[in-house]
Design a protein around this motif. Structure first.
Motif, PDB file in Angstrom:
ATOM      1  N   GLY A 128       0.818  -1.206   0.000  1.00 27.65           N
ATOM      2  CA  GLY A 128       0.000   0.000   0.000  1.00 27.65           C
ATOM      3  C   GLY A 128       0.852   1.256   0.000  1.00 27.65           C
ATOM      4  N   ILE A 129       1.908   1.260   0.804  1.00 24.83           N
ATOM      5  CA  ILE A 129       2.828   2.401   0.864  1.00 24.83           C
ATOM      6  C   ILE A 129       3.501   2.618  -0.488  1.00 24.83           C
ATOM      7  CG2 ILE A 129       4.983   3.241   1.886  1.00 24.83           C
ATOM      8  CD1 ILE A 129       4.081   1.862   4.506  1.00 24.83           C
ATOM      9  N   LEU A 130       3.935   1.532  -1.116  1.00 24.90           N
ATOM     10  CA  LEU A 130       4.591   1.625  -2.418  1.00 24.90           C
ATOM     11  C   LEU A 130       3.660   2.225  -3.467  1.00 24.90           C
ATOM     12  CD1 LEU A 130       6.931   1.022  -4.357  1.00 24.90           C
ATOM     13  CD2 LEU A 130       6.013  -1.298  -4.625  1.00 24.90           C
ATOM     14  N   LEU A 131       2.428   1.746  -3.510  1.00 20.45           N
ATOM     15  CA  LEU A 131       1.449   2.276  -4.479  1.00 20.45           C
ATOM     16  C   LEU A 131       1.196   3.764  -4.247  1.00 20.45           C
ATOM     17  CD1 LEU A 131      -1.151  -0.650  -4.514  1.00 20.45           C
ATOM     18  CD2 LEU A 131       0.329   0.040  -6.413  1.00 20.45           C
ATOM     19  N   ALA A 132       1.090   4.143  -2.984  1.00 17.57           N
ATOM     20  CA  ALA A 132       0.814   5.537  -2.660  1.00 17.57           C
ATOM     21  C   ALA A 132       1.960   6.445  -3.079  1.00 17.57           C
ATOM     22  CB  ALA A 132       0.534   5.685  -1.165  1.00 17.57           C
ATOM     23  N   PHE A 133       3.189   6.023  -2.855  1.00 15.81           N
ATOM     24  CA  PHE A 133       4.341   6.845  -3.244  1.00 15.81           C
ATOM     25  C   PHE A 133       4.481   6.925  -4.765  1.00 15.81           C
ATOM     26  CE2 PHE A 133       5.793   6.584   1.176  1.00 15.81           C
ATOM     27  CZ  PHE A 133       6.237   7.893   1.347  1.00 15.81           C
ATOM     28  N   ALA A 244     -14.570  -0.639  13.150  1.00 10.39           N
ATOM     29  CA  ALA A 244     -13.713   0.324  12.442  1.00 10.39           C
ATOM     30  C   ALA A 244     -13.428  -0.144  11.024  1.00 10.39           C
ATOM     31  CB  ALA A 244     -12.411   0.526  13.210  1.00 10.39           C
ATOM     32  N   SER A 245     -13.317  -1.457  10.842  1.00 16.03           N
ATOM     33  CA  SER A 245     -13.033  -2.001   9.512  1.00 16.03           C
ATOM     34  C   SER A 245     -14.165  -1.744   8.528  1.00 16.03           C
ATOM     35  CB  SER A 245     -12.762  -3.508   9.601  1.00 16.03           C
ATOM     36  OG  SER A 245     -13.888  -4.176  10.160  1.00 16.03           O
ATOM     37  N   SER A 246     -15.351  -1.443   9.042  1.00 14.62           N
ATOM     38  CA  SER A 246     -16.494  -1.146   8.188  1.00 14.62           C
ATOM     39  C   SER A 246     -16.605   0.340   7.876  1.00 14.62           C
ATOM     40  CB  SER A 246     -17.799  -1.606   8.854  1.00 14.62           C
ATOM     41  OG  SER A 246     -17.808  -2.998   9.033  1.00 14.62           O
ATOM     42  N   VAL A 247     -16.170   1.174   8.838  1.00 16.70           N
ATOM     43  CA  VAL A 247     -16.324   2.620   8.689  1.00 16.70           C
ATOM     44  C   VAL A 247     -15.130   3.247   7.981  1.00 16.70           C
ATOM     45  CG1 VAL A 247     -16.679   4.801   9.912  1.00 16.70           C
ATOM     46  CG2 VAL A 247     -17.744   2.701  10.768  1.00 16.70           C
ATOM     47  N   ALA A 248     -13.919   2.842   8.356  1.00 18.85           N
ATOM     48  CA  ALA A 248     -12.697   3.475   7.846  1.00 18.85           C
ATOM     49  C   ALA A 248     -12.599   3.513   6.323  1.00 18.85           C
ATOM     50  CB  ALA A 248     -11.469   2.787   8.447  1.00 18.85           C
ATOM     51  N   PRO A 249     -12.981   2.437   5.604  1.00 18.76           N
ATOM     52  CA  PRO A 249     -12.852   2.483   4.144  1.00 18.76           C
ATOM     53  C   PRO A 249     -13.623   3.608   3.473  1.00 18.76           C
ATOM     54  CG  PRO A 249     -13.160   0.229   4.868  1.00 18.76           C
ATOM     55  CD  PRO A 249     -13.392   1.096   6.071  1.00 18.76           C
ATOM     56  N   LEU A 250     -14.644   4.152   4.144  1.00 18.16           N
ATOM     57  CA  LEU A 250     -15.387   5.264   3.561  1.00 18.16           C
ATOM     58  C   LEU A 250     -14.494   6.486   3.350  1.00 18.16           C
ATOM     59  CD1 LEU A 250     -18.677   4.917   5.628  1.00 18.16           C
ATOM     60  CD2 LEU A 250     -18.461   4.591   3.167  1.00 18.16           C
ATOM     61  N   ALA A 286      -6.683   1.219  -0.184  1.00 20.06           N
ATOM     62  CA  ALA A 286      -7.519   0.019  -0.164  1.00 20.06           C
ATOM     63  C   ALA A 286      -6.699  -1.210   0.230  1.00 20.06           C
ATOM     64  CB  ALA A 286      -8.171  -0.185  -1.535  1.00 20.06           C
ATOM     65  N   VAL A 287      -5.508  -1.337  -0.342  1.00 21.55           N
ATOM     66  CA  VAL A 287      -4.639  -2.467  -0.003  1.00 21.55           C
ATOM     67  C   VAL A 287      -4.224  -2.387   1.465  1.00 21.55           C
ATOM     68  CG1 VAL A 287      -2.367  -3.497  -0.412  1.00 21.55           C
ATOM     69  CG2 VAL A 287      -3.791  -2.810  -2.344  1.00 21.55           C
ATOM     70  N   ASN A 288      -3.925  -1.178   1.931  1.00 20.02           N
ATOM     71  CA  ASN A 288      -3.549  -0.986   3.328  1.00 20.02           C
ATOM     72  C   ASN A 288      -4.689  -1.393   4.262  1.00 20.02           C
ATOM     73  OD1 ASN A 288      -1.719   0.333   5.437  1.00 20.02           O
ATOM     74  ND2 ASN A 288      -3.614   1.454   5.733  1.00 20.02           N
ATOM     75  N   THR A 289      -5.944  -1.137   3.845  1.00 22.05           N
ATOM     76  CA  THR A 289      -7.108  -1.429   4.686  1.00 22.05           C
ATOM     77  C   THR A 289      -7.552  -2.883   4.586  1.00 22.05           C
ATOM     78  OG1 THR A 289      -7.885   0.849   4.382  1.00 22.05           O
ATOM     79  CG2 THR A 289      -9.481  -0.747   5.202  1.00 22.05           C
ATOM     80  N   PHE A 290      -7.607  -3.404   3.357  1.00 21.94           N
ATOM     81  CA  PHE A 290      -8.165  -4.733   3.148  1.00 21.94           C
ATOM     82  C   PHE A 290      -7.126  -5.806   2.836  1.00 21.94           C
ATOM     83  CE2 PHE A 290     -11.433  -1.727   1.502  1.00 21.94           C
ATOM     84  CZ  PHE A 290     -12.407  -1.965   2.453  1.00 21.94           C
ATOM     85  N   SER A 292      -4.550  -7.355   4.238  1.00 21.89           N
ATOM     86  CA  SER A 292      -4.238  -8.492   5.111  1.00 21.89           C
ATOM     87  C   SER A 292      -5.323  -9.557   5.031  1.00 21.89           C
ATOM     88  CB  SER A 292      -4.070  -8.018   6.559  1.00 21.89           C
ATOM     89  OG  SER A 292      -5.232  -7.353   7.007  1.00 21.89           O
ATOM     90  N   LYS A 293      -6.602  -9.110   4.923  1.00 19.81           N
ATOM     91  CA  LYS A 293      -7.701 -10.070   4.810  1.00 19.81           C
ATOM     92  C   LYS A 293      -7.631 -10.817   3.485  1.00 19.81           C
ATOM     93  CE  LYS A 293     -10.937  -7.498   7.728  1.00 19.81           C
ATOM     94  NZ  LYS A 293     -12.271  -6.851   7.797  1.00 19.81           N
ATOM     95  N   ILE A 294      -7.307 -10.067   2.411  1.00 21.78           N
ATOM     96  CA  ILE A 294      -7.225 -10.684   1.079  1.00 21.78           C
ATOM     97  C   ILE A 294      -6.101 -11.701   1.031  1.00 21.78           C
ATOM     98  CG2 ILE A 294      -6.766 -10.256  -1.362  1.00 21.78           C
ATOM     99  CD1 ILE A 294      -8.075  -7.506  -0.993  1.00 21.78           C
ATOM    100  N   PHE A 295      -4.911 -11.297   1.540  1.00 20.17           N
ATOM    101  CA  PHE A 295      -3.767 -12.205   1.509  1.00 20.17           C
ATOM    102  C   PHE A 295      -3.996 -13.430   2.384  1.00 20.17           C
ATOM    103  CE2 PHE A 295      -1.139  -8.277   0.411  1.00 20.17           C
ATOM    104  CZ  PHE A 295      -1.146  -8.605  -0.929  1.00 20.17           C
TER     105      PHE A 295
END
Length: 301
Positions: A128-133, A244-250, A286-290, A292-295
């Protein structure tokens, strides 16, 4: 889009309200720019937090938190974060790009939490950090006049201060967030007014009432009431009501609304580079938020 609350779904009313707050937070960057057409950036921010504190501080009991956290949050949030955001917009970065670059605060929080709270930075957060930079690199390449190097540097600095405020909240663990916000706002205005004096001289106060036109008044009131007081009250209420996992992605909607607001209010050009930068930074969030669950899901499969 479904959001779960301990086995239930976020009701439609809460979801619409939450999206409305994201819209307000995104458009707020353009409203800041509107206020800067009349007022000094530090005066604008100082007035915002002055009204966030008064008169509510007389009616809201001080939260049961050491003053060191209340004061430090007020300084870093009011002066470090929003004072510097206003300065960045003042020095040429567009409202839309500012709303996008400020999302780097989420990644700076991850890095700071690693060093101060010993929180792990897993593969998804690194990606996520890499994509953002990469998104920031795309923004630097924008040549339509909506980006300045000084403006980007200031917004990135503001993002660092955002991360600091997140760490302060993690350490303070306030149970009454709204009271914490109101009381911390007490410590933002005076430093902001002092900075305004040292950067602009006494003229900034002498010409204050002449500068306080309709644009400035609207900007201040919008930043105080819908953006700060209403926005943070609703946001924290949702965090208490749902995971928080439901609200933060907004929060991913903020830069989208930020770019839209700047486009409609100031005619900011949205070219290919900005679109790619937006996609990269939002993908990083999105990767930063979700992630770990996806992986973990892939690993189990």
């Amino acid at each position: 889009l479904l959001y779960e609350k301990k086995g239930s779904i976020m009701n439609t009313k809460d979801f619409i309200i939450a999206v409305g707050i994201m819209f307000i937070w995104g458009v707020n960057f353009s409203v800041i720019k509107l206020g800067l057409t009349s007022l000094d950036p530090f005066m604008l921010s100082g007035l915002r937090f002055l009204l966030c504190a008064f008169p509510l501080v007389f009616f809201i009991k001080k939260p049961n938190i050491p003053f060191k956290y209340i004061i430090s949050y007020g300084l870093f949030f009011g002066v470090g974060l929003w004072g510097v955001v206003s300065l960045g917009i003042y020095f040429g970065i567009s409202a839309g790009v500012a709303s996008l670059v400020l999302q780097m605060g989420a990644f700076f929080t991850v890095i700071m939490a690693y060093y101060t709270l010993e929180e792990e930075i897993d593969l998804s957060k690194r990606l996520g950090i890499l994509l953002a930079f990469l998104g920031i690199a795309m923004i630097i390449s924008v040549t339509d006049g909506s980006v300045t190097y000084l403006g980007i540097a200031l917004i990135l600095l503001a993002a660092v201060f955002m991360a600091v405020t997140n760490i302060i909240v993690k350490k303070a663990k306030p149970k009454k967030i709204f009271a914490f916000f109101v009381w911390s706002s007490l410590f933002s205005p005076i430093p902001l007014f002092i900075i305004a004096y040292f950067t602009q001289g006494e003229i900034v106060f002498i010409n204050f009432f002449d500068s306080l036109d309709q644009n400035a008044i609207f900007s201040i009131l919008f930043q105080v009431y819908p953006t700060s007081l209403l926005g943070y009250w609703v946001w924290n209420s949702l965090l208490n009501k749902y995971p928080a996992s439901s609200v933060a992605p907004l929060g991913l909607l903020v830069p989208i609304f930020g770019l839209m607001g700047s486009y409609f209010l100031f005619g900011e050009e949205i070219g290919l580079n900005k679109l790619l930068a937006c996609l990269l930074i939002i993908a990083g969030l999105a990767v930063n938020t979700f992630g770990s669950k996806i992986f973990n899901l892939k690993a189990k499969v």
